[in-house]
Design a protein around this motif. Structure first.
Motif, PDB file in Angstrom:
ATOM      1  N   MET A 224      -4.992   5.344  -0.080  1.00  0.00           N
ATOM      2  CA  MET A 224      -5.213   4.103  -0.548  1.00  0.00           C
ATOM      3  C   MET A 224      -5.367   3.746  -1.890  1.00  0.00           C
ATOM      4  O   MET A 224      -5.268   2.778  -2.435  1.00  0.00           O
ATOM      5  CB  MET A 224      -6.734   3.715   0.077  1.00  0.00           C
ATOM      6  N   GLU A 227      -1.812   3.394  -3.305  1.00  0.00           N
ATOM      7  CA  GLU A 227      -1.197   2.018  -2.766  1.00  0.00           C
ATOM      8  C   GLU A 227      -1.909   0.483  -3.547  1.00  0.00           C
ATOM      9  O   GLU A 227      -1.166  -0.129  -4.075  1.00  0.00           O
ATOM     10  CB  GLU A 227      -1.425   1.868  -1.384  1.00  0.00           C
ATOM     11  N   SER A 228      -2.941   0.896  -3.891  1.00  0.00           N
ATOM     12  CA  SER A 228      -3.814  -0.171  -4.820  1.00  0.00           C
ATOM     13  C   SER A 228      -3.199   0.082  -6.086  1.00  0.00           C
ATOM     14  O   SER A 228      -3.030  -1.163  -6.662  1.00  0.00           O
ATOM     15  CB  SER A 228      -5.255  -0.024  -4.738  1.00  0.00           C
ATOM     16  N   GLU A 229      -2.899   1.086  -6.438  1.00  0.00           N
ATOM     17  CA  GLU A 229      -2.168   1.147  -7.905  1.00  0.00           C
ATOM     18  C   GLU A 229      -0.637   0.693  -8.070  1.00  0.00           C
ATOM     19  O   GLU A 229      -0.246   0.240  -8.974  1.00  0.00           O
ATOM     20  CB  GLU A 229      -2.268   2.472  -8.514  1.00  0.00           C
ATOM     21  N   LEU A 233      -2.864  -3.085  -1.163  1.00  0.00           N
ATOM     22  CA  LEU A 233      -4.543  -3.588  -0.789  1.00  0.00           C
ATOM     23  C   LEU A 233      -5.385  -3.341  -1.806  1.00  0.00           C
ATOM     24  O   LEU A 233      -5.322  -2.213  -2.248  1.00  0.00           O
ATOM     25  CB  LEU A 233      -4.850  -3.303   0.641  1.00  0.00           C
ATOM     26  N   PRO A 234      -6.168  -4.302  -2.418  1.00  0.00           N
ATOM     27  CA  PRO A 234      -7.303  -3.830  -3.351  1.00  0.00           C
ATOM     28  C   PRO A 234      -8.263  -2.793  -2.644  1.00  0.00           C
ATOM     29  O   PRO A 234      -8.713  -2.952  -1.484  1.00  0.00           O
ATOM     30  CB  PRO A 234      -8.072  -5.091  -3.712  1.00  0.00           C
ATOM     31  N   LEU A 235      -9.024  -2.053  -3.500  1.00  0.00           N
ATOM     32  CA  LEU A 235      -9.904  -1.184  -3.072  1.00  0.00           C
ATOM     33  C   LEU A 235     -11.196  -1.857  -2.875  1.00  0.00           C
ATOM     34  O   LEU A 235     -11.690  -2.800  -3.489  1.00  0.00           O
ATOM     35  CB  LEU A 235     -10.104  -0.065  -4.029  1.00  0.00           C
TER      36      LEU A 235
END
Length: 281
Positions: A224, A227-229, A233-235
């Protein structure tokens, strides 16, 4: 010489499993294919005068089509329920009351859901593995399941079948391309639920299997972050993802350590007994 910065890892993450709704849709697609193939094989007339055609064969063939269509209808109801469709809406589509629709199809819906809710075992990623899961929907990532098809193989086979028809020839994934998969946050919840159910449903949970779940839970939290980086999807601002990953790995390590101690305790009486027998000689 200017120092080059290291390139970011662009290797795509492995796909997550299909959702339950996707698996139900896959089974509906398979039922439609079987019905269509059977119907197509009955269109030709070249064998009508063959000596192998017995009286009543055409009625029997039509009856087989009805059976296949009824099977597809049951698959459709299961898929509708996975999509959240109410029994009232299903009844309206069938021209009957919601009570009649429930009485007719609830058994099939429950038969579909039971092995996913309370499976015989779970894969390390939290997905269910059970002999009651229909052939072709049993998801087995990275492992062969000879007695059952895998959802990925079924979807690929349906893609190939549909591409052989003119209207779909230009689409690479006419079936699998629109089937939803779990997101990484959804997989994290699935794994947490699987670990929780393991302790509820099993008197003596396998510590190694439970540890595998928590190891994967840690991997999901790290994924996660990645993926946010990369624009995903934002954390969640209230979740410390590195800390959650560390906690899950610590839990997995503790489970394996406890299992190791238990194995030693189980071995000690046998070793002690053997030593006693040796001294008696």
């Amino acid at each position: 010489m200017t120092e080059m910065s290291p390139q970011a890892d662009t290797t795509p993450e492995p796909s997550h499993p299909y959702t339950l709704a996707a698996l139900a849709r896959l089974m509906l697609s398979e039922a439609h294919r079987d019905t269509a193939e059977t119907a197509l094989s009955r269109v030709g007339t070249q064998d009508d005068s063959s000596a192998t055609v017995a009286p009543g064969d055409f009625v029997r063939e039509a009856t087989e089509l009805i059976r296949l269509a009824e099977h597809a209808q049951r698959r459709a109801v299961v898929y509708e329920r996975e999509r959240g469709t109410s029994w009232e809406d299903i009844g309206d589509a069938l021209g009957i009351t919601k009570q009649s629709a429930h009485a007719k199809f609830a058994e099939y819906v429950n038969e579909w859901g039971e092995p996913f809710d309370k499976p015989e075992r779970r894969h390390p990623n939290g997905t269910a593995d059970d002999r009651r899961i229909p052939y072709g929907a049993r998801y087995a990532p990275g492992a062969a399941v000879p007695a059952n098809g895998s959802a990925e193989k079924t979807a690929a086979a349906l893609d190939r079948w549909l591409r052989r028809h003119d209207n779909w020839a230009d689409q690479e994934h006419p079936v699998s391309g629109s089937l939803p998969r779990y997101s990484t946050p959804e997989m994290s919840l699935l794994v947490s639920h699987a670990a929780h159910r393991m302790r509820i449903d099993q008197l003596m949970p396998d510590p190694h299997a439970e540890a595998d779940l928590w190891d994967y839970h840690a991997e999901l939290h790290e994924r996660m972050i990645h993926e946010s980086e990369c624009g995903g999807l934002p954390l969640h601002p209230k979740i410390d993802y590195p800390q959650e990953a560390a906690r899950s790995r610590a839990r997995a390590a503790a489970l394996r350590e406890a299992a190791g101690h238990a194995s030693l305790r189980d071995a000690q009486p046998a070793e002690s007994g053997a030593a006693t027998q040796e001294s008696a000689r």
